[in-house]
Design a protein around this motif. Structure first.
Motif, PDB file in Angstrom:
ATOM      1  N   LEU A  23      36.891  39.691  27.315  1.00 54.05           N
ATOM      2  CA  LEU A  23      37.257  38.346  27.746  1.00 54.05           C
ATOM      3  C   LEU A  23      37.079  37.297  26.657  1.00 54.05           C
ATOM      4  N   ASP A  24      36.289  37.612  25.636  1.00 55.99           N
ATOM      5  CA  ASP A  24      36.117  36.657  24.538  1.00 55.99           C
ATOM      6  C   ASP A  24      36.952  37.029  23.312  1.00 55.99           C
ATOM      7  N   ASP A  25      37.924  37.922  23.496  1.00 57.38           N
ATOM      8  CA  ASP A  25      38.811  38.263  22.388  1.00 57.38           C
ATOM      9  C   ASP A  25      39.513  36.993  21.905  1.00 57.38           C
ATOM     10  N   PRO A  26      39.631  36.805  20.596  1.00 53.22           N
ATOM     11  CA  PRO A  26      40.221  35.549  20.090  1.00 53.22           C
ATOM     12  C   PRO A  26      41.724  35.426  20.297  1.00 53.22           C
ATOM     13  N   VAL A  27      42.406  36.531  20.594  1.00 53.74           N
ATOM     14  CA  VAL A  27      43.861  36.491  20.756  1.00 53.74           C
ATOM     15  C   VAL A  27      44.205  36.171  22.208  1.00 53.74           C
ATOM     16  N   PRO A  28      44.871  35.025  22.467  1.00 52.88           N
ATOM     17  CA  PRO A  28      45.199  34.673  23.849  1.00 52.88           C
ATOM     18  C   PRO A  28      46.251  35.613  24.419  1.00 52.88           C
ATOM     19  N   SER A  29      46.159  35.854  25.708  1.00 51.09           N
ATOM     20  CA  SER A  29      47.138  36.701  26.399  1.00 51.09           C
ATOM     21  C   SER A  29      46.960  36.515  27.893  1.00 51.09           C
ATOM     22  N   GLY A  30      47.994  36.892  28.632  1.00 56.10           N
ATOM     23  CA  GLY A  30      47.886  36.856  30.082  1.00 56.10           C
ATOM     24  C   GLY A  30      46.802  37.771  30.590  1.00 56.10           C
ATOM     25  N   ASP A  31      46.606  38.911  29.919  1.00 54.34           N
ATOM     26  CA  ASP A  31      45.564  39.857  30.325  1.00 54.34           C
ATOM     27  C   ASP A  31      44.180  39.224  30.220  1.00 54.34           C
ATOM     28  N   ARG A  32      43.918  38.560  29.100  1.00 53.23           N
ATOM     29  CA  ARG A  32      42.624  37.896  28.925  1.00 53.23           C
ATOM     30  C   ARG A  32      42.439  36.792  29.952  1.00 53.23           C
ATOM     31  N   THR A  33      43.499  36.029  30.200  1.00 54.25           N
ATOM     32  CA  THR A  33      43.420  34.942  31.172  1.00 54.25           C
ATOM     33  C   THR A  33      43.115  35.464  32.561  1.00 54.25           C
ATOM     34  N   MET A  34      43.810  36.541  32.976  1.00 53.25           N
ATOM     35  CA  MET A  34      43.583  37.079  34.311  1.00 53.25           C
ATOM     36  C   MET A  34      42.171  37.623  34.449  1.00 53.25           C
ATOM     37  N   GLY A  35      41.658  38.276  33.398  1.00 55.15           N
ATOM     38  CA  GLY A  35      40.286  38.767  33.445  1.00 55.15           C
ATOM     39  C   GLY A  35      39.283  37.640  33.639  1.00 55.15           C
ATOM     40  N   ARG A  36      39.494  36.548  32.915  1.00 54.30           N
ATOM     41  CA  ARG A  36      38.595  35.396  33.056  1.00 54.30           C
ATOM     42  C   ARG A  36      38.689  34.791  34.457  1.00 54.30           C
ATOM     43  N   LEU A  37      39.919  34.770  35.000  1.00 52.46           N
ATOM     44  CA  LEU A  37      40.095  34.227  36.350  1.00 52.46           C
ATOM     45  C   LEU A  37      39.380  35.081  37.390  1.00 52.46           C
ATOM     46  N   ILE A  38      39.389  36.389  37.206  1.00 50.92           N
ATOM     47  CA  ILE A  38      38.697  37.269  38.145  1.00 50.92           C
ATOM     48  C   ILE A  38      37.203  36.967  38.143  1.00 50.92           C
ATOM     49  N   VAL A  39      36.634  36.818  36.962  1.00 52.34           N
ATOM     50  CA  VAL A  39      35.207  36.481  36.888  1.00 52.34           C
ATOM     51  C   VAL A  39      34.943  35.133  37.544  1.00 52.34           C
ATOM     52  N   LYS A  40      35.788  34.163  37.266  1.00 47.19           N
ATOM     53  CA  LYS A  40      35.614  32.823  37.842  1.00 47.19           C
ATOM     54  C   LYS A  40      35.710  32.862  39.366  1.00 47.19           C
ATOM     55  N   ALA A  41      36.645  33.642  39.877  1.00 47.92           N
ATOM     56  CA  ALA A  41      36.805  33.748  41.335  1.00 47.92           C
ATOM     57  C   ALA A  41      35.615  34.459  41.967  1.00 47.92           C
ATOM     58  N   LEU A  42      35.117  35.497  41.322  1.00 48.66           N
ATOM     59  CA  LEU A  42      33.938  36.201  41.849  1.00 48.66           C
ATOM     60  C   LEU A  42      32.738  35.256  41.913  1.00 48.66           C
ATOM     61  N   GLU A  43      32.571  34.458  40.878  1.00 45.67           N
ATOM     62  CA  GLU A  43      31.458  33.503  40.865  1.00 45.67           C
ATOM     63  C   GLU A  43      31.667  32.430  41.922  1.00 45.67           C
ATOM     64  N   ALA A  44      32.924  32.015  42.127  1.00 45.22           N
ATOM     65  CA  ALA A  44      33.214  31.029  43.168  1.00 45.22           C
ATOM     66  C   ALA A  44      32.891  31.583  44.555  1.00 45.22           C
ATOM     67  N   ALA A  45      33.013  32.889  44.692  1.00 44.23           N
ATOM     68  CA  ALA A  45      32.700  33.538  45.974  1.00 44.23           C
ATOM     69  C   ALA A  45      31.199  33.786  46.148  1.00 44.23           C
ATOM     70  N   GLY A  46      30.405  33.394  45.151  1.00 42.76           N
ATOM     71  CA  GLY A  46      28.958  33.499  45.273  1.00 42.76           C
ATOM     72  C   GLY A  46      28.341  34.704  44.610  1.00 42.76           C
ATOM     73  N   HIS A  47      29.126  35.462  43.855  1.00 36.56           N
ATOM     74  CA  HIS A  47      28.589  36.656  43.203  1.00 36.56           C
ATOM     75  C   HIS A  47      28.037  36.316  41.816  1.00 36.56           C
ATOM     76  N   GLU A  48      27.098  37.120  41.376  1.00 36.99           N
ATOM     77  CA  GLU A  48      26.527  36.992  40.038  1.00 36.99           C
ATOM     78  C   GLU A  48      27.201  38.040  39.155  1.00 36.99           C
ATOM     79  N   VAL A  49      27.932  37.585  38.142  1.00 32.15           N
ATOM     80  CA  VAL A  49      28.716  38.496  37.304  1.00 32.15           C
ATOM     81  C   VAL A  49      28.123  38.551  35.903  1.00 32.15           C
TER      82      VAL A  49
END
Length: 375
Positions: free
Chosen positions: A12-38
Motif C-alpha cells: 500500500l505504500d508503493d510509490p507508483v500510483p495505481s487503481g490497485d494501490r488505491t483500492m487496497g488503501r480504501l479497503i483498510v480505510k473501510a475496515l477501520e471505519a467499521a471499527g476494526h484494528e488493521v
C-alpha cells in the motif's frame, strides 16, 4: 476485530500510483471505519513480471521465510490477530504467507479481490496458478470485485465461501465538489483520465480517438485529458484534430474539482477490471460514456447513469457519445443520477458495511470447518 493485512500484488505504500494501490488503501480505510484494528502484516511483494517455475519457487521460499519471521515476531510481542486478510490474489501474485500464518495461529483467512485464469494452469505461470488455487481452497471467504471474476472463481470456490464485493470509494470529496455550471450555448465538456502507457491504456486512447473522429462535425465539445506517460506523444497525435487540453498527472486531491468542471466522462476501458475513476466521475455528477468491460457494468448503470458499448467498438462508442452530445439535458440527468447512485451504493460507508458482512461470513465458515467431522 484485529485484522492482519497484506497485499502481495503491490504494497500500500508503493510509490507508483495505481487503481490497485488505491483500492487496497480504501479497503483498510473501510475496515477501520467499521471499527476494526488493521495492521499491515508484511510489505512482501509476491508479484513478478515474468514467470517460470524457478522464479516462482524462489518467491515461495522467500514468502514462507517471511511468514516464519512474522510468526516469531508476533509471538515475541504477544500479538495474535483475529483474522488474516489478503488483498488481490492471482497467478502472478500468489499468497503463501496468509495461509501459512492462518494455519499457524488457527485463525480465519480471507481473500478480497481474487481472479483466476484457467489458461495459466500450464505454462510459465503454472506454479503461481497452483499456489493461488491452494490459497483459494484454504480461504474461509473469497471476494471478487465484479461478476466476471466471480464466474471464474466459482469453478474452485463453493458458493458459501464466494461473494462479490462491489468496489467503493471515499466519495465525500467528489460529492461535495461544487459543480461548475456550463453556460448556455457552450459545448459539452468531456473528461478522460488515464495513464499513457503501452497496452490497455493506449488501446483505450486509440478507441477514444477513433470514436471522436466518427462524430458529426456539427456536434461541439471540448475534451480534457488528465494523465501522462511514455505514450503521451502518440495520444497527442491521435487527438490532434480535436479541441483537447492536456493537464498532465494531477494530485489525487485535485481530481474532484477537475471532475466537477465537466459534464461527461469518456473512457473505452479496454481490459479494465472496473475502473475506480468511473466511480469518482459519477460521484462528481458526470454522465458516463464507457466500455462494457469486466466490472464496468457493475458500477455504471447503463441507460441511467451512463451509456456503455462493447469493448473496443469505436462506432458504438461514438454513437453513445453522440446521443448525449445531441441532448445535453439527458447528460445532465444522467450526471445527477450518477451522484445519487454512488452516494447510495458505492461510498465508504457502503464498503465498510459490505466488508463487515464478508468478515462475519468468514468467521461462520471458519467455525463450521473447525467443528466439521473429519472426512
Amino acid at each position: 476485530m484485529r485484522i492482519a493485512f497484506t497485499a502481495p500484488m503491490k504494497p500500500l505504500d508503493d510509490p507508483v500510483p495505481s487503481g490497485d494501490r488505491t483500492m487496497g488503501r480504501l479497503i483498510v480505510k473501510a475496515l477501520e471505519a467499521a471499527g476494526h484494528e488493521v495492521e499491515t502484516a508484511t510489505r512482501f511483494r509476491a508479484w513478478r513480471a515474468t514467470g517460470g517455475v524457478d522464479v516462482q519457487k524462489e518467491v515461495e521460499r522467500a514468502a514462507l521465510a517471511e511468514a516464519e519471521h512474522m510468526a516469531g515476531a508476533w509471538r515475541s510481542r504477544g500479538y495474535r490477530p483475529d483474522l488474516f486478510l489478503t488483498y488481490h490474489l492471482y497467478h502472478k501474485a500468489p499468497d503463501w504467507i496468509g495461509p501459512a500464518i492462518a494455519a499457524e495461529f488457527g485463525i480465519p483467512y480471507v481473500v478480497v479481490e481474487a481472479s483466476r485464469a484457467p489458461k495459466r494452469r500450464t505454462g510459465e505461470w503454472a506454479h503461481g496458478f497452483a499456489a493461488a488455487d491452494a490459497a483459494l481452497a484454504r480461504a474461509d471467504m473469497v471476494a471478487a470485485l465484479h461478476r466476471a471474476d466471480r464466474q471464474c472463481l466459482a469453478d474452485v470456490v463453493p458458493p458459501h465461501r464466494l461473494a462479490v464485493l462491489a468496489p467503493f470509494i471515499d466519495a465525500a470529496p467528489f460529492l461535495r465538489a461544487e459543480r461548475k455550471p456550463r453556460h448556455t450555448g457552450e459545448p459539452l465538456r468531456l473528461l478522460a483520465i488515464g495513464m499513457m502507457r503501452e497496452g490497455a491504456k493506449l488501446a483505450s486512447y486509440r478507441v477514444l480517438a477513433e470514436a471522436l473522429d466518427r462524430l458529426p462535425a456539427s456536434l461541439r465539445f471540448t475534451l480534457t485529458i488528465a494523465g501522462d506517460g511514455p505514450g503521451r506523444a502518440e495520444v497527442e497525435a491521435l487527438l490532434s484534430r480535436h479541441p483537447v487540453t492536456f493537464t498532465g498527472t494531477l494530485a489525487p486531491e485535485d481530481i474532484p474539482a477537475l471532475c466537477a468542471a465537466h459534464d461527461i466522462f469518456v473512457w473505452p476501458a479496454i481490459r479494465e477490471a472496473f475502473g475506480l475513476v468511473f466511480l469518482e466521475a459519477q460521484a462528481a455528477g458526470l454522465a458516463i460514456v464507457g466500455g462494457d468491460t469486466f466490472g464496468v457494468p457493475d458500477i455504471v448503470a447503463h441507460g441511467r447513469t451512463g451509456l456503455l458499448s462493447a469493448e473496443g467498438d469505436a462506432a458504438a462508442f461514438a454513437a453513445n457519445l453522440a446521443a448525449l452530445l445531441s441532448h445535453p439535458e439527458r447528460a445532465a440527468a444522467m450526471g445527477a443520477a450518477a451522484r445519487d447512485h454512488i452516494g447510495a451504493d458505492h461510498d465508504l460507508a457502503s464498503g465498510a458495511g459490505r466488508l463487515d458482512a464478508l468478515l462475519s461470513r468468514a468467521l461462520r465458515n471458519f467455525a463450521g470447518r473447525a467443528t466439521a467431522s473429519p472426512q
